[in-house]
Design an enzyme around this catalytic site. Structure first.
Site, PDB file in Angstrom:
ATOM      1  N   CYS A   2      63.474  63.939  35.052  1.00 61.42           N
ATOM      2  CA  CYS A   2      62.258  63.955  35.889  1.00 61.42           C
ATOM      3  C   CYS A   2      61.014  64.609  34.879  1.00 61.42           C
ATOM      4  CB  CYS A   2      62.302  65.054  36.866  1.00 61.42           C
ATOM      5  SG  CYS A   2      63.542  64.915  37.997  1.00 61.42           S
ATOM      6  N   ARG A  27      59.331  58.634  33.820  1.00 59.44           N
ATOM      7  CA  ARG A  27      60.631  59.556  33.929  1.00 59.44           C
ATOM      8  C   ARG A  27      61.172  59.611  35.311  1.00 59.44           C
ATOM      9  NH1 ARG A  27      61.229  62.510  29.362  1.00 59.44           N
ATOM     10  NH2 ARG A  27      62.564  63.972  30.599  1.00 59.44           N
ATOM     11  N   TRP A  74      62.991  62.266  39.772  1.00 56.46           N
ATOM     12  CA  TRP A  74      63.875  61.211  39.646  1.00 56.46           C
ATOM     13  C   TRP A  74      65.120  62.049  40.562  1.00 56.46           C
ATOM     14  CZ3 TRP A  74      68.608  59.782  36.844  1.00 56.46           C
ATOM     15  CH2 TRP A  74      68.583  58.323  36.841  1.00 56.46           C
ATOM     16  N   ASN A 100      64.030  69.983  35.036  1.00 57.37           N
ATOM     17  CA  ASN A 100      64.505  68.662  34.934  1.00 57.37           C
ATOM     18  C   ASN A 100      65.970  68.818  34.347  1.00 57.37           C
ATOM     19  OD1 ASN A 100      64.916  66.064  33.883  1.00 57.37           O
ATOM     20  ND2 ASN A 100      63.836  66.607  32.079  1.00 57.37           N
ATOM     21  N   GLY A 101      66.737  68.086  34.886  1.00 54.96           N
ATOM     22  CA  GLY A 101      68.185  68.097  34.315  1.00 54.96           C
ATOM     23  C   GLY A 101      69.179  68.304  35.384  1.00 54.96           C
ATOM     24  N   GLU A 482      76.850  39.122  26.893  1.00 54.91           N
ATOM     25  CA  GLU A 482      76.042  40.220  27.077  1.00 54.91           C
ATOM     26  C   GLU A 482      74.952  39.939  25.950  1.00 54.91           C
ATOM     27  OE1 GLU A 482      74.604  41.888  29.295  1.00 54.91           O
ATOM     28  OE2 GLU A 482      73.383  43.538  27.911  1.00 54.91           O
ATOM     29  N   LYS A 486      70.862  38.891  26.167  1.00 50.51           N
ATOM     30  CA  LYS A 486      69.845  39.709  25.744  1.00 50.51           C
ATOM     31  C   LYS A 486      68.862  38.772  24.892  1.00 50.51           C
ATOM     32  CE  LYS A 486      69.842  42.693  27.522  1.00 50.51           C
ATOM     33  NZ  LYS A 486      70.599  42.969  28.530  1.00 50.51           N
ATOM     34  N   GLU A 489      66.765  36.459  26.983  1.00 46.50           N
ATOM     35  CA  GLU A 489      65.571  36.884  27.859  1.00 46.50           C
ATOM     36  C   GLU A 489      64.646  37.376  27.360  1.00 46.50           C
ATOM     37  OE1 GLU A 489      67.935  41.085  29.329  1.00 46.50           O
ATOM     38  OE2 GLU A 489      66.531  39.967  30.892  1.00 46.50           O
ATOM     39  N   HIS A 505      87.032  22.680  21.947  1.00 45.67           N
ATOM     40  CA  HIS A 505      86.857  21.716  23.196  1.00 45.67           C
ATOM     41  C   HIS A 505      85.650  21.242  23.717  1.00 45.67           C
ATOM     42  CE1 HIS A 505      91.335  22.924  24.100  1.00 45.67           C
ATOM     43  NE2 HIS A 505      90.745  24.130  23.588  1.00 45.67           N
ATOM     44  N   LYS A 604      62.171  43.478  36.681  1.00 47.62           N
ATOM     45  CA  LYS A 604      63.013  44.634  36.386  1.00 47.62           C
ATOM     46  C   LYS A 604      64.119  44.613  37.602  1.00 47.62           C
ATOM     47  CE  LYS A 604      65.074  47.770  34.455  1.00 47.62           C
ATOM     48  NZ  LYS A 604      66.029  47.401  33.229  1.00 47.62           N
TER      49      LYS A 604
HETATM   50  O1  M6R Z   1      69.510  46.591  38.701  1.00 52.77           O
HETATM   51  P1  M6R Z   1      70.740  45.665  38.527  1.00 52.77           P
HETATM   52  O2  M6R Z   1      71.920  46.162  37.625  1.00 52.77           O
HETATM   53  O3  M6R Z   1      71.402  45.151  40.061  1.00 52.77           O
HETATM   54  O4  M6R Z   1      70.109  44.339  37.951  1.00 52.77           O
HETATM   55  C1  M6R Z   1      71.119  43.156  37.668  1.00 52.77           C
HETATM   56  C2  M6R Z   1      70.222  42.229  36.822  1.00 52.77           C
HETATM   57  O5  M6R Z   1      69.178  41.842  37.344  1.00 52.77           O
HETATM   58  C3  M6R Z   1      69.999  42.993  35.161  1.00 52.77           C
HETATM   59  O6  M6R Z   1      71.134  43.495  34.778  1.00 52.77           O
HETATM   60  C4  M6R Z   1      69.131  41.749  34.520  1.00 52.77           C
HETATM   61  O7  M6R Z   1      70.315  40.605  33.992  1.00 52.77           O
HETATM   62  C5  M6R Z   1      68.692  42.337  33.222  1.00 52.77           C
HETATM   63  N1  M6R Z   1      67.431  42.025  33.033  1.00 52.77           N
HETATM   64  C6  M6R Z   1      69.620  41.945  31.983  1.00 52.77           C
HETATM   65  O8  M6R Z   1      69.127  42.516  30.839  1.00 52.77           O
END
Ligand code: M6R
Length: 609
Positions: A2, A27, A74, A100-101, A482, A486, A489, A505, A604
């Site tokens: 927070c 935050r 938060w 906060n905590g 993963e 990264k 994206e 293959h 996001k």
């Molecule tokens: O909020 P969520 O964990 O449900 O989001 C899932 C995906 O949209 C999210 O992980 C997305 O793939 C990220 N941008 C990857 O870095």
């Protein structure tokens, strides 16, 4: 996580608090509130939602007062609501606190205070602080806060204000950040620099176990035993924009660097006694329920799905139970095989991803109980699941998920070990060994982060290519997926992940001279097999960048670049091996001048199908 702000001086406090809260909104923004000491006494205004909701509630005529505290929340304990918003008072309005905590023993403290006649008006852990201060008050706010905090377990940054000592604010810190800004005839308190940088660049950083009395003309810092501490004032040299990111160029890098702390928060109160004990009583799973599970189904999207893939390997290996992992967008349209003994786990950082939410609803409509692993209290997923396990990573702002992933992995490990204990799937020694290795991971992540320059150099090479490959076997394959996501994206470089054994293959046809192939070789059991695949790539002149555990020496002669990770148990390597891949994606995107925190075409939280 927070945000806290405090002001004491000659100016009207409200505009200063409001401006500070806006700077701390990163935050959390579940609710916001202020408390002001005005000539007519204490005034508290709180509102659910973003700071704008508070601003609207206050309207044009803001409350007067030269001393005040503010908070942006938060949610952890208690849903986002007006009554759970801070500041919190005790039974009377004499004492007000912001915090906060997490107060881990808040329930015990609350019961104890209720027995003594205290009445609570919120569901928060914070309110116990206000009542504790009221309970112990002896005419000296500092000494009272020192006494009250002796009984508090957990993490806190807090500020207390008292109507009978209007000339001061008292604050304290343990495991949550707090700074004091030093002005001329006025002083400030805040969770972070951006909240006060437009007023002063001179700050004290409060350390764990320290308490401070802040008046308009003085700042005195004490230990818990009341010894005065002499501290140096620090000068902030960042500009205001950099300050919001704690001096980092991007939120993504800040969040990558926060990972050791995020892991510690996930562990707090759950992995105890140096890793020898695990307590997940918060899940309210009976031993009968745990022993009854015959299959686990993990459902998620994107990065959270990759965490699920790691979960599958680990759970199948340790629990010897079949585990299915599905993309939520597939699961919801597939007619999945679920019976009453299937445990469904959904993973979502935001808790608002439309496909994951739909998958959760589908599983529940079939009569299955759903456990949600999520980062956001009060999110739709957290509210609709039967049980929620919070990752406590703190708000993640960058679109590319980093600290959420690490804490999702850790949550899955904790859950696996907890189930293993209940089901007798691990003997005492193996359990202890796994728990201790988990406990050591944050320090190992720190060690990797301190070598970011090595990764930046590799990124210089990768950034010049339009296509890359990520390869690995077993757990390394999940991490390869993963790592590729990264890179794609945020740097817009085509990146494909393959199980190392699959290259031959078909994909091997794409290997041309110099093309970057990021190879994960952390699993001892398949090291030699993976090495053969690397040789196939090298024979076609691919450029192999390898990540392996310390101890797997000798690999450097076979590849173009090697990065040794601190050694750990093989099943835990994903928490370490993904960190350099996050840094690789980050520095590659920076080298290509991409919009790191807000990549094109993405959001996001994906709240549409
Ligand atoms: O909020 P969520 O964990 O449900 O989001 C899932 C995906 O949209 C999210 O992980 C997305 O793939 C990220 N941008 C990857 O870095």
């Amino acid at each position: 996580m927070c945000g806290i702000v405090g002001y004491i001086g000659e100016q009207e406090a409200y505009p200063i608090l409001l401006e500070g809260l806006k700077k701390l909104e990163y935050r959390g923004y579940d609710s916001a509130g202020v408390a002001l000491l005005s000539r007519e006494g204490l005034k508290i205004i709180k509102a659910k939602g973003e700071i704008a909701a508070l601003e609207k509630k206050v309207g044009q005529r803001f409350p007067d007062g030269n001393t005040g505290i503010g908070h942006t929340r938060w949610a952890t304990h208690g849903v986002p609501s007006d009554s759970n918003a801070h500041p919190h008072c005790a039974c009377t309005e004499d004492f007000t606190v912001v915090h906060n905590g997490i107060i881990e023993n808040y329930l015990a403290l609350r019961l104890w205070l209720e027995e003594k006649g205290h009445h609570f008006s919120s569901e928060t852990d914070t309110e116990v602080l206000a009542h504790l201060v009221e309970h112990y008050y002896n005419g000296d706010l500092l000494k009272t806060v020192q006494e009250a905090m002796k009984s508090v377990e957990g993490s806190f940054a807090m500020v207390a204000m008292c109507q009978s000592e209007t000339d001061k604010l008292v604050c304290a810190r343990k495991d949550s950040p707090l700074i004091i800004g030093v002005g001329e005839g006025e002083n400030f308190i805040a969770s972070d620099v951006p909240a006060i940088i437009s007023h002063t660049r001179k700050i004290y950083i409060l350390e764990d176990g320290e308490f401070a009395v802040v008046t308009s003309s003085s700042v005195d810092i004490f230990t818990a035993e009341d010894t005065l501490i002499k501290k140096e004032i620090r000068e902030i040299t960042w500009d205001a924009v950099a300050a919001e990111k704690a001096g980092y160029q991007h939120f993504m890098l800040k969040e990558i660097m926060e990972q050791p702390q995020a892991l510690r928060e996930t562990m707090r109160g759950r992995l105890l006694n140096g890793g020898r004990e695990i307590n997940l009583a918060e899940l309210y799973l009976t031993s009968e329920e745990m022993n009854d599970i015959s299959k686990i189904y993990i459902v998620a999207c994107g990065t959270a799905y990759h965490a699920g893939l790691v979960g599958k390997y680990v759970m199948e290996k340790i629990l010897r139970l079949p585990v299915d992992v599905d993309l939520a967008s597939e699961f919801r349209y597939r007619d999945p095989l679920l019976d009453e003994k299937t445990m469904v786990i959904v993973i979502s950082q935001s808790g608002e991803t439309a496909d994951t939410l739909a998958a959760l609803r589908l599983a529940r409509s079939r009569g299955n109980k759903v456990l949600a692993i999520t980062n956001v209290v009060g999110s739709s997923v957290a509210r609709e699941a039967d049980r929620a396990f919070f990752t406590w990573a703190g708000p993640e702002i960058a679109v590319a998920s980093t600290k959420a992933f690490l804490t999702q992995l850790l949550s899955l490990y904790l859950l696996t070990l907890y189930l293993a204990k209940a089901r007798g799937a691990l003997d005492e020694d193996s359990f202890e060994c796994a728990g201790k290795a988990l406990f050591d991971l944050p320090a190992k992540v720190e060690a990797i982060l301190s070598r970011e320059q090595e990764i930046e150099e590799i990124a210089g090479y990768v950034s010049k290519w339009g296509s890359t490959f990520f390869v690995g076997r077993n757990l390394d394959f999940a991490v390869a997926m993963e790592g590729a996501l990264k890179l794609k994206e945020i740097s817009y470089i085509h990146a494909e992940a393959y199980a190392s054994g699959e290259l031959k293959h078909g994909t091997l046809a794409l290997i041309v001279e110099g093309i970057p192939v990021i190879a994960l070789l952390t699993q001892k059991a398949v090291l030699e097999k993976s090495m053969s695949n690397i040789k196939e790539v090298k024979a076609r002149s691919g450029y192999v960048i390898c990540f392996a555990q310390e101890g797997a020496e000798g690999l450097q002669n076979e590849v173009d670049h090697i990065f040794y990770l601190p050694a750990t148990e093989d099943f835990l390597t994903p928490i370490l091996s993904v960190v350099p891949l996050q840094l690789l994606a980050y520095y590659t995107a920076v080298a290509r001048c991409c919009s790191v925190d807000k990549p094109r075409n993405l959001a996001k939280s994906v709240t549409v199908e």
